[in-house]
Structure formats: C-alpha cells, structure tokens
Design a protein around this motif. Structure first.
Motif, short mmCIF file in Angstrom:
data_model
loop_
_atom_site.label_atom_id
_atom_site.label_comp_id
_atom_site.label_asym_id
_atom_site.label_seq_id
_atom_site.Cartn_x
_atom_site.Cartn_y
_atom_site.Cartn_z
N UNK A 54 18.67 90.62 45.94
CA UNK A 54 18.59 89.61 44.88
C UNK A 54 18.33 88.22 45.46
N UNK A 55 17.35 87.56 44.89
CA UNK A 55 17.04 86.18 45.25
C UNK A 55 16.91 85.40 43.95
N UNK A 56 17.48 84.20 43.92
CA UNK A 56 17.36 83.38 42.72
C UNK A 56 17.07 81.95 43.10
N UNK A 57 16.09 81.35 42.41
CA UNK A 57 15.76 79.94 42.64
C UNK A 57 15.71 79.20 41.32
N UNK A 58 16.06 77.93 41.36
CA UNK A 58 15.89 77.04 40.20
C UNK A 58 14.96 75.91 40.60
N UNK A 59 14.17 75.41 39.68
CA UNK A 59 13.42 74.19 39.99
C UNK A 59 14.41 73.04 40.16
N UNK A 60 14.20 72.23 41.20
CA UNK A 60 15.08 71.07 41.41
C UNK A 60 14.67 69.94 40.48
N UNK A 61 15.56 68.98 40.31
CA UNK A 61 15.28 67.87 39.40
C UNK A 61 14.04 67.10 39.84
N UNK A 62 13.95 66.80 41.13
CA UNK A 62 12.78 66.04 41.62
C UNK A 62 11.58 66.97 41.79
N UNK A 63 11.57 67.72 42.89
CA UNK A 63 10.52 68.72 43.05
C UNK A 63 10.99 69.80 43.99
N UNK A 64 10.23 70.87 44.08
CA UNK A 64 10.64 71.98 44.92
C UNK A 64 11.63 72.88 44.23
N UNK A 65 12.07 73.90 44.95
CA UNK A 65 12.97 74.87 44.35
C UNK A 65 14.30 74.85 45.09
N UNK A 66 15.36 75.08 44.34
CA UNK A 66 16.67 75.19 44.93
C UNK A 66 17.04 76.67 44.96
N UNK A 67 17.33 77.17 46.15
CA UNK A 67 17.60 78.61 46.27
C UNK A 67 19.11 78.84 46.19
N UNK A 68 19.55 79.56 45.18
CA UNK A 68 20.97 79.79 44.97
C UNK A 68 21.44 81.01 45.77
N UNK A 69 20.61 82.04 45.77
CA UNK A 69 21.01 83.27 46.46
C UNK A 69 19.80 83.89 47.12
N UNK A 70 20.03 84.54 48.26
CA UNK A 70 18.94 85.32 48.86
C UNK A 70 19.52 86.47 49.66
N UNK A 71 18.70 87.54 49.79
CA UNK A 71 19.15 88.75 50.49
C UNK A 71 20.53 89.20 50.03
N UNK A 72 20.76 89.11 48.75
CA UNK A 72 22.07 89.45 48.24
C UNK A 72 22.10 90.94 47.92
N UNK A 73 22.91 91.66 48.67
CA UNK A 73 23.02 93.11 48.47
C UNK A 73 24.49 93.48 48.38
N UNK A 74 24.88 94.10 47.31
CA UNK A 74 26.22 94.70 47.27
C UNK A 74 26.29 95.71 46.13
N UNK A 75 27.28 96.56 46.22
CA UNK A 75 27.48 97.54 45.14
C UNK A 75 28.92 97.48 44.70
N UNK A 76 29.15 97.92 43.48
CA UNK A 76 30.51 97.98 42.95
C UNK A 76 30.73 99.38 42.42
N UNK A 77 31.86 99.96 42.78
CA UNK A 77 32.18 101.30 42.31
C UNK A 77 32.79 101.24 40.91
#
Lengths: 260, 260
Positions: free
Chosen positions: B19-42
């Motif tokens: 999982x990777x998630x980005x938001x547009x930043x207020x000025x410019x470019x992207x803000x990356x909140x999460x990357x390479x996020x891997x997990x499981x829940x039983x």
C-alpha cells in the motif's frame, strides 16, 4: 440557589422600563420641555393608540386594517420564500450540478438589497399587494438559501463517515445527517429573513403604498402627527417580536438536547 | 459459512499489500503518507498499530474503512477489495463524533435504523450494547450532557450495535484523562472477550498497546511502513507492573525512539 435567583431577576427589567417611561413623561407632560407636536407623552401615545383602533382618520384606515394589510404581504412573501428557499439551498449544497446551474442567477439577485427591488416592481405590478409580496419573497429566498446552503456545507466530514460506515445511502446521509446538522443554520435563516421581511415591508410602504403600517406612519409624518408615528413604531416592534415566537418554539423543540 | 473457519487455523482476514498513499501538498508536489505497507490481520485478532504522533496511523485506518483509497497497492477484507466505506467495517473515532441531535439511544440504534431494522428489534439490540458499555440509565441523555469517557463508550456501543466484522479504533481514548483511560481499556478488553471481533486499534501510548494487543505493529514516521512486529502472549487481564510487561515496554519504546 440558582432558581431562586432567576425568579426575581425580572424586577431589574421592570425597573428599567418604568424608569424610561418616567423620564419620557417628565420631559413631556411633567416639565413641558417637549410639546405634543414634537414628542408626545406616553399617555398621549396610549390615547392615540386606543383612538386609532377604531378611527380611520387621518389616513383612511384603522390600525387593525393597516396591520392586517402589512401582515398579509409579509407572511405571503415570507412563507413562499421559506418554502422555496430552504429546499433550494439544500439542493445547491448537496448536488454540485444544481449549484453550478443556479448560482450565476442567484449571485446576481442576492447582491441587490430588497428595498432596491421596489421601484421596478411598482412599475411591473403597481403599488398594491403583488409588488411588495414579490420584494419580500426575493429577500426571504436569498436569506434562506444562503443559510440552508452553509448549514449543509458545514456538516462535519466525520459525521458523514459515521453514516457511511453504517451503510447509509446518499439520500440517508442528506436527510439523516446533513439536514439535522444544518438545522441551527436553517433556523438562523428563518429568523434573519423574517426580520428582513418585516423591515422591508415598512420601508416599501413608506415608498409606495395606499395601506399598511408604513403608509400610516408616512401619512402621519405629512400632517405632523408624531403620536401616530410612534404608535406605528411600537406596533412594528411588538408584532415583529411576536412573529419570531413560533420560530423560537420550533428551535427549542428540535434542539432540546442543547445547541450544536 | 466459510470453509476455512473449521478448526483452529485462523486465516488472514485483512490483507494490506504494497500500500502506498500520497496527497497533493498545499504548495506543490505530493506528500507521501505510506509506502511499502504490508501487513495482515487474522480473524478475531486484536491488532494494535503503534507509532509516533502524525505518522500516518489514522490514514491507514481511513483506507481500511474506505474513506480514502490507496494510491497504489490493495487492501482486502475477507477477500473483498476495499472500494469505499461499508457496514461490515465499523469505526470508533478519535474525537467523539456522536450526533448531537440524537440521544444516547438514538446514536446507538443509528446503524440498525439506517439498515431498516424494525424499532423493537433495534431497540433491544441497542439496549444490549448500552448495557455492555455500562451506560444503562443514560439512554435518554443527549451527548452534550455526558462526560468525555461516556461519549467514547457511546461511540463504541454505536459501532458494535451495527455488528461489523471488523472494528477500527482510532485512538479512541486519546483525549481522556489517565484514570478514565485505564478504566476504558479494561472495559474494552471485557467487551472484546465477550463479543469477538477483528480489531485494529491505533494508539501512540505504549502501555495501552501492550495492555490490549494480541500483536503490535510498530510503524515508522511518514511515509509510514511496518518497522517491527511483536506478538504479545502475556495472559489477560494484563498487569502494568508485571516484569514481562515492563520488559516489553522498554524494548518497544527503544525501537520507536530510534525512528524519531
């Protein structure tokens, strides 16, 4: 303790009223600083009020007839404005396409103050009921649209999320979450537009009319009858606040859990 | 219903994959909140996401809830890819987000009501969960009139009453005073043991994490990913002063401190 305290607090207000009345009496009948032709005494106002209840002179109608004429115009224009304005504001806030369609026209109309519509309406429909009811209607629509719109827009995102996690449909989100959220703002719009309607009617009647409280005041000014002018002002104030009562009751009933 | 449910073998119920998630930043470019996020829940596991403040824990929950979607990667719950909010994933929010226009009962029965469950049945269910969180006697109170701890109890009851299979909890006790917080943790454990659900609980409080979790995932700062994983086998109810508890507390604290 607190209940005991508030029980007697009304005395403070009563003292103020009595004091103001006394000063008023003192500078008129009491010491004769003002004559009846400039500022009549409170007693003369009461006398003028009682007389005007049955006497159509000097402006052709009794106080009741004037009041009824003004009320008819205000209530028809206002209620129609509410019935159309609130749903319109809600639809504009919830459906972006409706917003885009209505907004250009709405933005043009909203910037023109109510009273500025009077001349053009008089040209279209004369000085009777219709022209003024339309003016009141426009003012009421604008205020109710703006308030319903902002109310819906201010719905908390997290509340909509809660609804979404419960599987609420778009319609349920609108009716069960956004609408109750917007309720205080909608009430605010109802109050503002009613105040506005009542102000507008008096102003419109001063400009163009042959009946109504504003007309009565205008005629009394022409023949130097300050007592009738002041009676008119009191009636405007008292009736205006009485009109607010049902809205306040509705507000209390729905917001029984406290404000939000 | 599901074949895999037989026996003691628990399957991966929630899967977050790349999982990777980005938001547009207020000025410019992207803000990356999460990357390479891997997990499981039983299934029926109590998973705690533990990490420093502002590290993107809430963003992860919002993606599982379906309020936001991952920019890339996928999240599946019970084999279904998450494409938006749904009734099978309930959420208890950071701040209380009860509907102020509804009573405690009105809030708790909201989910079943939206799904069209009859009044008698949903009242019974709501009452069950109100009792479970210890709020009997407060059914007709409005949210503004009850304390912060009670509001969160209502929030928990409301989420449970909709009977989701996954319960997402976003620092639900973060705004409570320490004493109330301990109490709520104890009660949450009791509730979870009585009504098993798959829970993902977000916190930045290490003791809270250790008290509650079957397993703790330690997250890094933004862009967040899983830094370390701890399986907590201490017997319940846990003791904050137990030597094993304290040892783990120290160990995990050190891991987190390094990421800051």
């Amino acid at each position: 303790m607190q209940k005991k305290k508030s029980k007697y607090l009304w005395i403070l207000s009563a003292v103020t009223v009595v004091f103001v009345l006394f000063i008023w009496w003192l500078v008129t009948d009491g010491l004769g600083i003002f004559t009846s032709n400039t500022l009549p005494s409170p007693i003369k106002i009461v006398q003028a009020f009682i007389k005007k209840l049955t006497d159509p002179n000097p402006d052709g109608a009794t106080l009741g007839a004037h009041l009824l004429s003004s009320l008819k115009i205000v209530l028809s224009g206002y209620l129609l404005g509410v019935v159309i304005g609130i749903p319109m504001g809600i639809v504009m806030a919830w459906y972006e396409k409706a917003d885009l369609m209505i907004r250009p026209v709405f933005d043009m109309i909203r910037t023109v103050p109510g009273i500025a519509w009077v001349p053009v309406m008089v040209v279209f429909c004369g000085i009777g009921f219709t022209s003024k009811a339309i003016v009141i209607f426009i003012g009421a629509v604008v205020a109710n649209v703006i308030n319903a719109y902002s109310g819906i827009k201010q719905t908390k995102q997290v509340h909509l999320w809660v609804g979404a996690t419960f599987g609420a449909s778009n319609w349920q989100l609108l009716t069960k979450i956004a609408l109750p959220s917007a309720f205080p703002m909608i009430i605010n719009g109802l109050k503002l537009s009613l105040g506005g309607a009542w102000t507008t009617i008096v102003a419109a009647e001063l400009l163009a009319s042959n009946r109504g409280i504003g007309y009565m005041i205008q005629q009394a000014r022409g023949i130097l009858r300050p007592d009738i002018i002041i009676v008119g002002m009191f009636v405007i104030g008292i009736v205006g606040s009485l009109l607010m009562l049902p809205i306040s009751l509705l507000e209390k009933k729905v917001m029984k859990g406290g404000k939000w | 219903m599901r074949m895999e449910q037989t026996g003691k073998v628990k399957k991966d119920f929630i899967v977050c994959k790349d999982v990777m998630e980005e938001f547009p930043k207020a000025d410019e470019g992207m803000f990356r909140v999460a990357e390479n996020l891997n997990f499981t829940v039983k299934e029926n596991e109590f998973l705690v996401l533990f990490g420093p403040g502002q590290c993107g824990k809430t963003s992860i929950l919002n993606m599982i809830a379906g309020f936001d979607l991952p920019t890339s990667g996928s999240i599946t719950v019970d084999g279904q890819e998450v494409k938006g909010p749904g009734a099978e994933r309930g959420m208890v929010f950071q701040t209380t987000c009860l509907f102020p226009w509804l009573t405690v009962m009105g809030n708790v029965e909201y989910g079943p009501k939206v799904r069209g469950v009859g009044k008698k049945e949903r009242r019974k269910k709501a009452q069950h969960y109100i009792d479970l969180v210890g709020l009997q006697g407060f059914e007709n109170h409005f949210p503004v009139k009850i304390s912060g701890g009670m509001k969160q109890r209502v929030g928990i009851a409301r989420a449970y009453c909709n009977e989701p299979v996954v319960m997402l909890m976003d620092e639900p006790f973060g705004h409570l005073d320490a004493q109330t917080r301990y109490l709520m943790q104890e009660d949450l454990m009791k509730i979870w043991e009585r009504e098993k659900r798959t829970v993902i609980f977000v916190t930045n409080n290490i003791e809270e994490a250790l008290y509650l979790a079957d397993r703790i995932l330690v997250l890094t700062n933004c862009p967040t990913k899983v830094k370390a994983e701890y399986k907590i086998d201490l017997p319940r109810p846990r003791d904050y002063t137990d030597p094993d508890f304290l040892k783990l507390r120290k160990e995990i604290s050190e891991v987190v401190d390094h990421t800051l």
